[in-house]
Enzyme design. Structure first.
Site, short mmCIF file in Angstrom:
data_model
loop_
_atom_site.label_atom_id
_atom_site.label_comp_id
_atom_site.label_asym_id
_atom_site.label_seq_id
_atom_site.Cartn_x
_atom_site.Cartn_y
_atom_site.Cartn_z
N HIS A 122 29.29 -3.34 72.88
CA HIS A 122 27.74 -2.93 72.62
C HIS A 122 27.71 -1.73 71.94
CE1 HIS A 122 25.90 -6.03 75.29
NE2 HIS A 122 26.98 -6.21 76.23
N CYS A 136 28.13 -9.09 71.53
CA CYS A 136 28.51 -9.50 72.96
C CYS A 136 28.50 -10.90 72.94
CB CYS A 136 27.66 -8.87 73.86
SG CYS A 136 28.49 -8.89 75.48
N GLU A 195 25.27 -0.68 70.71
CA GLU A 195 23.83 0.12 71.10
C GLU A 195 23.87 0.80 72.14
OE1 GLU A 195 24.70 -3.07 71.35
OE2 GLU A 195 23.57 -3.95 73.44
#
Lengths: 260, 202
Positions: free
Chosen positions: B179, B79, B181
């Protein structure tokens, strides 16, 4: 192309899922982590946890639930219910939530939105708005879990919230909620046109066609539902297939990955 | 070990938790010597470009990160961490990034629709890029208002009212705008690919 999000909402109290979730083969339907993991597998794009008791004394329990969920679930999730201060927001984000939902406190102290957005970034501040239809083309904002009228016009408040820094609007129609007769598409479309941030439609989902309507005529960026998903009446995979067949961009459900 | 750089911008713990879930040990650090030694480095981040550059400078991490990102060992910017790898961002005119790649991030024009670009969007990626090996899906979760529109170092593209480049890099150095994650199984697979890379220069 940006896809439309399907979001199950879980009511929690004292760190447990309440109002019942029934999944086949789920060991503990009250365990938020188990339920969240199951929704992730089914293809939910995001999750919302609403702390329906939201008492001070139980904050620790909520935070540990958030922490456990963040360790096991790798899709975004929002936590709302009883959030009043910057410290509340900080604690929830630190525990691993991606966004916080603020409702009553934002109406009472609108400046909280500005301060929260400045400190944590607008992307994690979801302003939750409960509205009741008051005649032709008018909706009123309610607070305290939809029980207290505020005299504020819904469209006006949504605009203000977005200007102050809300990253997203979660719009719930009190009239439609629980009725399973469809989302209030009219106010959803009005709010979605009025603000430049994503709008999540909530309240009233009963059939796949209701989701379709909210995402098309209602111009919603995401759709939220609770009991319809929880009791297995509508499977997220089935819903996604229905929407995809009708040209709505959705995230395809992927297979289980192999661990390292 | 994977070093996750802490410079006070954003939720580092979700990245750490994702690696833990994959069985890849990681730790959060703001120390230059630990970043230097770590086999893998992840530079996460959420927030404003200018603030991030200030924080890195205050913590004395700008030089070590620029050097470490360029030394051939695995390095991933996520990001805002991707944006920092470049020359700069329109968000903070004149503030230099780490400068590993030329190019300046630009804000999405209002004509694309809602900004920030928030939600799941699909990637079309370079099949030879090792970051994307065996992904079980192409949709990733995004939350950002500034994006890369220059193709030079891109390894993937995404459509949001027009094409932008959500991943760029070379060798063992990459930046991703989304993202991983928070991108379910597809994102975890990408992080697993990264974690498996040898920590030696290539």
């Amino acid at each position: 192309m940006l896809t439309k999000r399907i979001i199950p909402c879980l009511d929690v109290a004292e760190g447990r899922v309440v109002k019942g979730v029934s999944f086949e083969g789920l060991r503990d339907a009250g365990d938020p982590v188990e339920v969240a993991r199951r929704y992730d597998e089914k293809g939910a794009d995001e999750l919302v946890f609403l702390d329906i008791k939201a008492s001070r004394e139980n904050r620790g329990t909520l935070l540990s639930m958030v922490e456990r969920t963040a360790r096991e679930v790798f899709i975004p999730f929002t936590v709302g219910g009883g959030i009043r201060t910057l410290e509340d927001i900080r604690d929830i984000l630190r525990s691993g939530a991606d966004k916080v939902g603020i409702n009553t406190a934002a109406v009472q102290t609108p400046d909280l939105i500005d301060r929260a957005a400045r400190r944590f970034g607008a992307q994690c501040i979801v302003i939750s708005i409960d509205v009741l239809r008051r005649g032709e083309g008018r909706w009123e904002v309610f607070t305290h879990g939809g029980s207290r009228p505020t005299g504020r016009d819904a469209l006006d408040w949504a605009r203000e919230a977005a200007q102050r820094g809300a990253g997203e609007i979660l719009l719930t129609s009190i009239d439609a909620d629980g009725g399973r007769n469809g989302y209030d598409v009219e106010i959803t479309a009005l709010v979605s046109r009025a603000v430049h941030v994503p709008v999540v439609a909530s309240g009233g989902a009963g059939t796949p066609a209701h989701f379709y309507d909210a995402l098309t005529r209602g111009r919603a960026d995401a759709v939220l539902a609770a009991s319809l998903f929880h009791f297995g009446e509508l499977d997220i995979r089935t819903l996604k297939q229905y929407l995809a067949e009708r040209g709505i961009p959705i995230r395809r459900i992927t297979h289980r990955h192999t661990p390292m | 070990m994977i070093a996750i750089v802490d410079y006070g911008m954003g939720n580092l713990h979700s990245v750490e938790k994702a690696f833990a879930h994959l069985g890849a040990p990681s730790f959060i650090t703001d120390r230059a010597d630990e970043i230097e030694r770590a086999g893998h480095v992840v530079l996460p981040g959420v927030g404003a470009f200018g603030d991030a550059c200030d924080r890195l400078r205050e913590k004395g991490l700008t030089e070590i990160l620029a050097r470490r990102a360029g030394d051939g060992r695995p390095f991933l910017g996520i990001c805002l961490g991707m944006q920092l790898l470049f020359a700069g961002s329109e968000e903070a005119p004149g503030v230099p990034g780490l400068g590993l790649f030329p190019g300046v991030f630009q804000k999405f024009p209002e004509t694309v629709g809602k900004v920030p670009h928030m939600g799941w969007n699909s990637l079309t990626y370079d099949p030879d890029c090792p970051l994307f090996a065996d992904l079980p899906g192409t949709e990733m979760y995004f939350v950002h208002s500034f994006a890369l529109f220059e193709r030079t170092h891109a390894v993937a593209e995404t459509d949001y009212g027009g094409v932008f480049y959500p991943a760029a890099g070379r060798g063992r150095l990459y930046g991703v705008q989304f993202h991983p994650e928070k991108s379910g199984r597809a994102g975890l697979a990408l992080l697993r690919n990264f974690a498996r890379w040898e920590g030696t220069p290539c």
